[in-house]
Design a protein around this motif. Structure first.
Motif, PDB file in Angstrom:
ATOM      1  N   HIS A  67      -7.959  10.619   3.826  1.00  0.00           N
ATOM      2  CA  HIS A  67      -6.634  11.177   3.533  1.00  0.00           C
ATOM      3  C   HIS A  67      -6.515  12.580   4.101  1.00  0.00           C
ATOM      4  N   CYS A  68      -5.304  13.099   4.107  1.00  0.00           N
ATOM      5  CA  CYS A  68      -5.066  14.444   4.643  1.00  0.00           C
ATOM      6  C   CYS A  68      -5.655  15.503   3.722  1.00  0.00           C
ATOM      7  N   CYS A  71      -3.987  15.911   0.288  1.00  0.00           N
ATOM      8  CA  CYS A  71      -3.801  14.697  -0.505  1.00  0.00           C
ATOM      9  C   CYS A  71      -5.009  14.462  -1.416  1.00  0.00           C
ATOM     10  N   ASP A  74      -6.740   9.196  -4.397  1.00  0.00           N
ATOM     11  CA  ASP A  74      -5.943   8.026  -4.792  1.00  0.00           C
ATOM     12  C   ASP A  74      -4.733   7.794  -3.881  1.00  0.00           C
ATOM     13  N   TRP A  75      -4.627   8.558  -2.813  1.00  0.00           N
ATOM     14  CA  TRP A  75      -3.533   8.400  -1.859  1.00  0.00           C
ATOM     15  C   TRP A  75      -3.521   6.992  -1.265  1.00  0.00           C
ATOM     16  N   TRP A  76      -4.690   6.357  -1.164  1.00  0.00           N
ATOM     17  CA  TRP A  76      -4.823   5.036  -0.556  1.00  0.00           C
ATOM     18  C   TRP A  76      -4.726   3.893  -1.568  1.00  0.00           C
ATOM     19  N   ASP A  77      -4.507   4.173  -2.836  1.00  0.00           N
ATOM     20  CA  ASP A  77      -4.514   3.133  -3.868  1.00  0.00           C
ATOM     21  C   ASP A  77      -3.570   1.963  -3.576  1.00  0.00           C
TER      22      ASP A  77
END
Length: 84
Positions: A67-68, A71, A74-77
């Motif tokens: 993630h960035c 971020c 959990d940004w990819w959840d």
């Protein structure tokens, strides 16, 4: 000097003061890395600590999601169930 230029200079000065105050307040404050996911773990690296989460079958080819900077992990959840 025009009005817009004066406003821009004022904003830059206010921003510089706020950044200076932030640097004084936080100083060299650092916190130890901690897990924020139930299945997460901390991976100690030479450049610092990194939280990692491993999901999916071990025999499957790995997919690394990064993630960035601003971020959270959990940004990819929302994407992970589709990848599994």
């Amino acid at each position: 000097m025009g009005r817009k230029t004066e406003i821009a200079i004022g904003l830059v000065l206010v921003l510089a003061v706020l950044l200076g105050l932030n640097a004084l307040v936080t100083g060299a404050e650092t916190k130890s890395a901690e897990t924020t996911q139930p299945d997460g773990r901390i991976l100690g690296l030479r450049g610092g600590a990194l939280q990692v989460v491993e999901r999916g079958p071990r025999e499957a080819p790995p997919i690394v999601l990064v993630h960035c900077f601003t971020c959270a992990i959990d940004w990819w959840d929302g994407m992970i169930p589709r990848l599994e």
